[in-house]
Design a protein around this motif. Sequence first.
Motif, mmCIF file in Angstrom:
data_model
loop_
_atom_site.group_PDB
_atom_site.id
_atom_site.type_symbol
_atom_site.label_atom_id
_atom_site.label_comp_id
_atom_site.label_asym_id
_atom_site.label_seq_id
_atom_site.Cartn_x
_atom_site.Cartn_y
_atom_site.Cartn_z
ATOM 1 N N VAL A 223 3.417 45.476 7.520
ATOM 2 C CA VAL A 223 4.280 44.553 6.790
ATOM 3 C C VAL A 223 5.470 44.180 7.672
ATOM 4 C CG1 VAL A 223 3.661 45.377 4.485
ATOM 5 C CG2 VAL A 223 5.614 46.374 5.672
ATOM 6 N N GLU A 224 5.982 43.003 7.427
ATOM 7 C CA GLU A 224 7.226 42.540 8.030
ATOM 8 C C GLU A 224 8.285 42.641 6.945
ATOM 9 O OE1 GLU A 224 7.430 38.630 10.436
ATOM 10 O OE2 GLU A 224 8.436 38.139 8.546
ATOM 11 N N LEU A 225 9.305 43.473 7.172
ATOM 12 C CA LEU A 225 10.329 43.711 6.151
ATOM 13 C C LEU A 225 11.492 42.739 6.308
ATOM 14 C CD1 LEU A 225 10.676 47.594 5.899
ATOM 15 C CD2 LEU A 225 9.331 46.056 4.455
ATOM 16 N N ARG A 226 11.733 41.951 5.280
ATOM 17 C CA ARG A 226 12.902 41.078 5.257
ATOM 18 C C ARG A 226 14.147 41.958 5.103
ATOM 19 N NH1 ARG A 226 15.648 38.047 0.673
ATOM 20 N NH2 ARG A 226 16.868 36.452 1.753
ATOM 21 N N ALA A 227 15.022 41.924 6.108
ATOM 22 C CA ALA A 227 16.211 42.785 6.118
ATOM 23 C C ALA A 227 17.417 41.983 5.650
ATOM 24 C CB ALA A 227 16.443 43.332 7.521
ATOM 25 N N PRO B 61 20.644 42.015 2.368
ATOM 26 C CA PRO B 61 21.260 42.853 1.333
ATOM 27 C C PRO B 61 20.628 42.757 -0.049
ATOM 28 C CG PRO B 61 22.958 41.862 2.694
ATOM 29 C CD PRO B 61 21.650 41.251 3.131
ATOM 30 N N GLU B 62 19.922 41.662 -0.349
ATOM 31 C CA GLU B 62 19.288 41.567 -1.662
ATOM 32 C C GLU B 62 17.932 42.269 -1.701
ATOM 33 O OE1 GLU B 62 19.261 37.331 -2.166
ATOM 34 O OE2 GLU B 62 17.271 37.092 -1.281
ATOM 35 N N GLU B 63 17.523 42.838 -0.556
ATOM 36 C CA GLU B 63 16.256 43.566 -0.477
ATOM 37 C C GLU B 63 16.505 45.080 -0.441
ATOM 38 O OE1 GLU B 63 13.347 42.228 -0.717
ATOM 39 O OE2 GLU B 63 13.899 40.121 -0.500
ATOM 40 N N PRO B 64 15.472 45.890 -0.740
ATOM 41 C CA PRO B 64 15.650 47.344 -0.719
ATOM 42 C C PRO B 64 16.025 47.900 0.655
ATOM 43 C CG PRO B 64 13.635 46.756 -1.901
ATOM 44 C CD PRO B 64 14.136 45.502 -1.236
ATOM 45 N N VAL B 65 15.587 47.231 1.725
ATOM 46 C CA VAL B 65 15.861 47.698 3.089
ATOM 47 C C VAL B 65 16.708 46.652 3.809
ATOM 48 C CG1 VAL B 65 14.854 48.303 5.311
ATOM 49 C CG2 VAL B 65 13.769 49.097 3.208
ATOM 50 N N HIS B 66 17.836 47.097 4.355
ATOM 51 C CA HIS B 66 18.767 46.197 5.033
ATOM 52 C C HIS B 66 19.649 47.039 5.943
ATOM 53 C CE1 HIS B 66 21.879 47.666 2.275
ATOM 54 N NE2 HIS B 66 20.942 47.575 1.339
ATOM 55 N N ALA C 135 12.876 41.854 9.881
ATOM 56 C CA ALA C 135 13.145 40.419 9.979
ATOM 57 C C ALA C 135 14.584 40.140 9.567
ATOM 58 C CB ALA C 135 12.168 39.628 9.102
ATOM 59 N N GLY C 136 15.443 40.001 10.564
ATOM 60 C CA GLY C 136 16.857 39.770 10.320
ATOM 61 C C GLY C 136 17.211 38.295 10.369
ATOM 62 N N TYR C 137 18.495 38.033 10.223
ATOM 63 C CA TYR C 137 18.987 36.657 10.149
ATOM 64 C C TYR C 137 20.045 36.356 11.206
ATOM 65 C CZ TYR C 137 16.260 36.158 5.957
ATOM 66 O OH TYR C 137 15.200 36.089 5.080
ATOM 67 N N VAL C 138 20.045 37.133 12.275
ATOM 68 C CA VAL C 138 20.934 36.846 13.397
ATOM 69 C C VAL C 138 20.529 35.504 14.009
ATOM 70 C CG1 VAL C 138 21.650 37.568 15.693
ATOM 71 C CG2 VAL C 138 21.339 39.271 13.897
ATOM 72 N N ARG C 139 21.528 34.670 14.295
ATOM 73 C CA ARG C 139 21.296 33.371 14.940
ATOM 74 C C ARG C 139 21.894 33.422 16.338
ATOM 75 N NH1 ARG C 139 20.766 32.836 9.702
ATOM 76 N NH2 ARG C 139 19.537 31.112 8.847
ATOM 77 N N VAL C 140 21.023 33.654 17.305
ATOM 78 C CA VAL C 140 21.504 33.999 18.642
ATOM 79 C C VAL C 140 22.062 32.809 19.415
ATOM 80 C CG1 VAL C 140 20.058 36.050 18.861
ATOM 81 C CG2 VAL C 140 19.161 33.829 19.617
ATOM 82 N N ALA C 141 21.777 31.582 18.980
ATOM 83 C CA ALA C 141 22.307 30.407 19.672
ATOM 84 C C ALA C 141 23.484 29.777 18.941
ATOM 85 C CB ALA C 141 21.200 29.364 19.853
#
Length: 262
Positions: free
Chosen positions: A30-34, A36-41, A67-73
């Motif tokens: 599985v790919e875990l969506r990381a 705060p609204e998810e169980p794993v973050h 699967a994080g939401y960092v925007r590297v650019a």
Amino acid sequence: MKLAFSTLGVPGLPMAEVIRLAAEHGYQGVELRAHPEEPVHPGLPKAERAAVADEFKRGGVQILTVAGYVRVAAEGDDQPVLDELAGLIELARDLGASNVRVFPGGGDQEHDAADATAARRLAAAAPYAADLGVRILLETHDSHRAGVDVARVVGTVGHGSIGALWDVMHTWLAGEEPVASHAVLAPHLGYVQVKDIASAEDTTPVALGAGVLPLRACLDTLDADSWVCWEYEKRWHPGAAELPGMLAAGREHLLRLGAPKG
């Protein structure tokens, strides 16, 4: 092919249920969506991380990616981005995940400026990721939708802990043929995210094979032992059908498409 699904398709579902769905329907990971609204973050305490990792191990299901939401650019100072990225890398290490997913997020900047920012930050994070046994994967998405865009950044970094994640919807929307996407991404490719949509104008998720994306052409480019992850965007389309009821058929569809041609 090794198959996974993203928890973006089952928003907020407890990890025990995620593991059960994967095991019952023949998904190895599985790919875990990381988030705060998810169980794993990234804010999850160490003890809870260890409990999650143990639960997945006992269930025989691999955590492929955080699967994080960092925007590297993204425009702005480097340090907040690097700090957020370090937190994701540590979370992946603690969970036993192989990868961290990041977005470009270059906005309306010129390509050269966005590329340089992303490459600089990824190069800075690469040694830490390597030390922790995690690979950072830059997804074909938003400002870097085509494979050639992501390959340009990852190739500039030139580090084994920095790779690419091929989201087939975004490369298709960019007008890039699957063989062309694969050709530029292959040296850096972590794995492939598949999905299906009704049209370029309507990206509401549909069952695999019920939409317009060239899934067979994408899978035809891959090695037999490649990871393929179904990212069903239920979180962004709450009116879409429920993913659990489609997992079995989705698995069979992907295995048919990926079967050796003879």
